[in-house]
Design a protein around this motif. Structure first.
Motif, PDB file in Angstrom:
ATOM      1  N   SER A 122     -39.866  16.074  38.267  1.00 21.79           N
ATOM      2  CA  SER A 122     -40.001  15.612  39.656  1.00 21.79           C
ATOM      3  C   SER A 122     -38.887  16.180  40.522  1.00 21.79           C
ATOM      4  O   SER A 122     -39.106  16.528  41.688  1.00 21.79           O
ATOM      5  CB  SER A 122     -39.989  14.082  39.700  1.00 21.79           C
ATOM      6  OG  SER A 122     -38.857  13.572  39.003  1.00 21.79           O
ATOM      7  N   VAL A 123     -37.680  16.265  39.956  1.00 20.84           N
ATOM      8  CA  VAL A 123     -36.516  16.869  40.616  1.00 20.84           C
ATOM      9  C   VAL A 123     -35.854  17.786  39.597  1.00 20.84           C
ATOM     10  O   VAL A 123     -35.583  17.364  38.462  1.00 20.84           O
ATOM     11  CB  VAL A 123     -35.516  15.798  41.102  1.00 20.84           C
ATOM     12  CG1 VAL A 123     -34.268  16.442  41.677  1.00 20.84           C
ATOM     13  CG2 VAL A 123     -36.165  14.874  42.125  1.00 20.84           C
ATOM     14  N   GLN A 124     -35.586  19.016  39.981  1.00 17.73           N
ATOM     15  CA  GLN A 124     -35.004  19.972  39.044  1.00 17.73           C
ATOM     16  C   GLN A 124     -33.522  19.677  38.813  1.00 17.73           C
ATOM     17  O   GLN A 124     -32.777  19.436  39.773  1.00 17.73           O
ATOM     18  CB  GLN A 124     -35.189  21.400  39.554  1.00 17.73           C
ATOM     19  CG  GLN A 124     -36.638  21.844  39.595  1.00 17.73           C
ATOM     20  CD  GLN A 124     -37.308  21.785  38.239  1.00 17.73           C
ATOM     21  OE1 GLN A 124     -36.663  22.018  37.200  1.00 17.73           O
ATOM     22  NE2 GLN A 124     -38.594  21.460  38.219  1.00 17.73           N
ATOM     23  N   TYR A 125     -33.125  19.708  37.550  1.00 14.98           N
ATOM     24  CA  TYR A 125     -31.785  19.259  37.176  1.00 14.98           C
ATOM     25  C   TYR A 125     -30.684  20.158  37.703  1.00 14.98           C
ATOM     26  O   TYR A 125     -29.547  19.712  37.920  1.00 14.98           O
ATOM     27  CB  TYR A 125     -31.670  19.167  35.648  1.00 14.98           C
ATOM     28  CG  TYR A 125     -31.410  20.494  34.961  1.00 14.98           C
ATOM     29  CD1 TYR A 125     -30.155  20.826  34.484  1.00 14.98           C
ATOM     30  CD2 TYR A 125     -32.426  21.441  34.808  1.00 14.98           C
ATOM     31  CE1 TYR A 125     -29.906  22.042  33.860  1.00 14.98           C
ATOM     32  CE2 TYR A 125     -32.203  22.650  34.194  1.00 14.98           C
ATOM     33  CZ  TYR A 125     -30.945  22.951  33.721  1.00 14.98           C
ATOM     34  OH  TYR A 125     -30.718  24.159  33.117  1.00 14.98           O
ATOM     35  N   GLY A 126     -30.976  21.439  37.921  1.00 16.26           N
ATOM     36  CA  GLY A 126     -29.947  22.373  38.356  1.00 16.26           C
ATOM     37  C   GLY A 126     -29.893  22.526  39.860  1.00 16.26           C
ATOM     38  O   GLY A 126     -28.864  22.278  40.496  1.00 16.26           O
ATOM     39  N   SER A 127     -31.011  22.918  40.438  1.00 19.56           N
ATOM     40  CA  SER A 127     -31.051  23.157  41.891  1.00 19.56           C
ATOM     41  C   SER A 127     -31.215  21.883  42.698  1.00 19.56           C
ATOM     42  O   SER A 127     -30.909  21.850  43.895  1.00 19.56           O
ATOM     43  CB  SER A 127     -32.211  24.105  42.226  1.00 19.56           C
ATOM     44  OG  SER A 127     -33.459  23.458  42.022  1.00 19.56           O
TER      45      SER A 127
ATOM     46  N   VAL B 249     -26.856  17.724  44.735  1.00 15.61           N
ATOM     47  CA  VAL B 249     -26.473  18.798  45.655  1.00 15.61           C
ATOM     48  C   VAL B 249     -25.700  19.838  44.848  1.00 15.61           C
ATOM     49  O   VAL B 249     -24.627  19.541  44.312  1.00 15.61           O
ATOM     50  CB  VAL B 249     -25.606  18.281  46.818  1.00 15.61           C
ATOM     51  CG1 VAL B 249     -25.161  19.446  47.707  1.00 15.61           C
ATOM     52  CG2 VAL B 249     -26.359  17.245  47.635  1.00 15.61           C
ATOM     53  N   THR B 250     -26.256  21.043  44.765  1.00 15.90           N
ATOM     54  CA  THR B 250     -25.627  22.130  44.010  1.00 15.90           C
ATOM     55  C   THR B 250     -25.243  23.245  44.974  1.00 15.90           C
ATOM     56  O   THR B 250     -26.038  23.624  45.847  1.00 15.90           O
ATOM     57  CB  THR B 250     -26.587  22.672  42.932  1.00 15.90           C
ATOM     58  OG1 THR B 250     -27.005  21.584  42.094  1.00 15.90           O
ATOM     59  CG2 THR B 250     -25.902  23.712  42.072  1.00 15.90           C
TER      60      THR B 250
ATOM     61  N   ARG C 169     -24.180  23.550  36.961  1.00 18.43           N
ATOM     62  CA  ARG C 169     -25.607  23.644  36.662  1.00 18.43           C
ATOM     63  C   ARG C 169     -26.271  24.581  37.666  1.00 18.43           C
ATOM     64  O   ARG C 169     -25.855  24.661  38.825  1.00 18.43           O
ATOM     65  CB  ARG C 169     -26.291  22.271  36.764  1.00 18.43           C
ATOM     66  CG  ARG C 169     -25.796  21.216  35.797  1.00 18.43           C
ATOM     67  CD  ARG C 169     -26.246  21.467  34.365  1.00 18.43           C
ATOM     68  NE  ARG C 169     -25.946  20.323  33.519  1.00 18.43           N
ATOM     69  CZ  ARG C 169     -24.785  20.093  32.918  1.00 18.43           C
ATOM     70  NH1 ARG C 169     -23.784  20.951  33.090  1.00 18.43           N
ATOM     71  NH2 ARG C 169     -24.597  19.015  32.167  1.00 18.43           N
ATOM     72  N   GLY C 170     -27.305  25.257  37.221  1.00 16.17           N
ATOM     73  CA  GLY C 170     -28.117  26.056  38.119  1.00 16.17           C
ATOM     74  C   GLY C 170     -27.370  27.155  38.841  1.00 16.17           C
ATOM     75  O   GLY C 170     -27.767  27.556  39.943  1.00 16.17           O
TER      76      GLY C 170
END
Length: 380
Positions: free
Chosen positions: A155-160, A323-324, A349-350
């Protein structure tokens, strides 16, 4: 918001700025106390009052039902983690050689490797490249062909931190006769979620991130009409319809989601997660979501002002609690190391530095974290 003393509920040590809820979250005080009470009770009298423990388990199922908008608490299976639940889908469906699964290149390994492991059954994995596109749903749906059986996304990408439009994906999948499996670990407890509106066929999530619970306990939901199509890959005494008859010979598999639970439950995890969800639900998920999005918007706006490149989409509806960012003046590892030295807990991450505040995170902590980011850039 319900009047709750958040400082008392989150008695984190002085100086610590905890911006890593997308990894492992701190427990609220009430959760730590619930686990401690259970441990003390067990030490004093073992399972003498096991029915009381079962009542807490029942409350947890109800809370999870409410969290995702399920029709019944009987639709909730308690699992060890998201990976276990995704494996139930991957190895519970009947596959034919030539079938394929569509996923994308931003998924956490648990939501890639499990599908890739089906290669030995003749099932291939098609990976959509969604970085740099403003329409990731279209890119994912374009990967579907006549042999696609299932689409697997977070549902929400862990990196971006990219937040996907699940109803749109579900509509596209359903029009093509394809199942949709959602890893919701980065949204449950941070955003409101409704399985009916979402349109997913399978939903899995751990409790140790945004739900603020212990590791080792999570949920698995299957659209009820699909439940019997998913063959249980683990069988034990709790999978039986009649759970208390240990001498039965002609046993039947449970009609409810308990068919996916193999053996003895994680009672410590159950007590901790039930207490954590009680806090979130007392405050209200609408309010929790509002504050989290306010916190991430504050970070997005302020990081942009210091020329950071945001890897998390800025558009409303496209981000949640993550927030990345990165900056050309300093590698992510250098920024993260400086933040850690200043007791700001974050993650790499990401391709960038990931910050993930929760609803209880004070604005002052965000201000201090941003000041440390600026300091890291000056020192670079």
């Amino acid at each position: 918001m319900t009047e709750i003393d958040l400082a008392a509920e989150f008695p984190q040590r002085d100086g610590l700025i905890y911006l890593n809820h997308a990894a492992v979250a701190p427990w609220p005080r009430r959760s730590a106390e619930a686990v401690a009470r259970l441990a003390c009770e067990n030490a004093l009298q073992g399972a003498w009052d096991y029915r009381h423990w079962e009542a807490t388990e029942a409350r947890l199922r109800t809370r999870l039902k409410e969290l995702i908008g399920a029709a019944s608490a009987e639709d909730i299976a308690l699992v060890k983690n998201t990976s276990e639940a995704l494996s139930f889908v991957a190895y519970g469906l009947d596959w034919s050689p030539g079938d394929n699964v569509v996923t994308n290149d931003q998924e956490f390994p648990s939501n890639r490797w499990v599908w890739e492991s089906l290669e030995r059954l003749g099932v291939t994995t098609r990976c959509a490249s969604i970085g740099g596109t403003s329409d990731p749903e279209a890119v994912i749906l374009q990967q579907i062909d006549d042999d696609t059986r299932l689409v697997a996304v977070s549902s929400v990408q862990y990196g971006s931190g990219l937040r996907l439009d699940l109803p749109r994906l579900a509509q596209g999948c359903r029009a093509r006769g394809v199942l949709l499996c959602v890893d919701a670990i980065q949204s449950l407890g941070a955003l409101r979620f409704d399985v009916a509106k979402t349109g997913a066929d399978f939903v899995a999530a751990d409790g140790h991130k945004w739900m603020l619970g212990p590791e080792g306990i999570g949920l698995f939901w299957v659209r009820p009409e699909l439940r019997e199509r998913l063959r249980p890959i683990e069988v034990g005494w709790r999978t039986a319809e009649s759970i208390a008859d240990y001498s039965q010979v002609d046993w039947q598999i449970a009609r409810t989601a308990r068919r996916f639970e193999c053996g003895s439950p994680n009672m410590l995890g159950i007590h901790g997660l039930e207490a954590s969800l009680s806090l979130l639900q007392e405050i209200g998920l609408e309010e929790v979501e509002r504050i989290i999005l306010r916190n991430t918007r504050y970070l997005i706006d302020n990081l942009a002002e210091i020329d950071c490149e945001l890897l998390t989409p800025e558009a409303p509806g496209r981000h949640a609690g993550i927030v990345t960012f990165r900056h050309p003046a300093a590698p992510p590892a250098a920024i993260a190391a400086h933040l850690k030295a200043k007791e700001v807990l974050c993650a790499i991450r990401g391709g960038g530095v990931r910050l993930s505040p929760h609803f209880y995170t004070p604005r002052a902590d965000l201000e201090r974290a941003l000041a440390h980011v600026r300091e890291a850039l000056r020192l670079a």
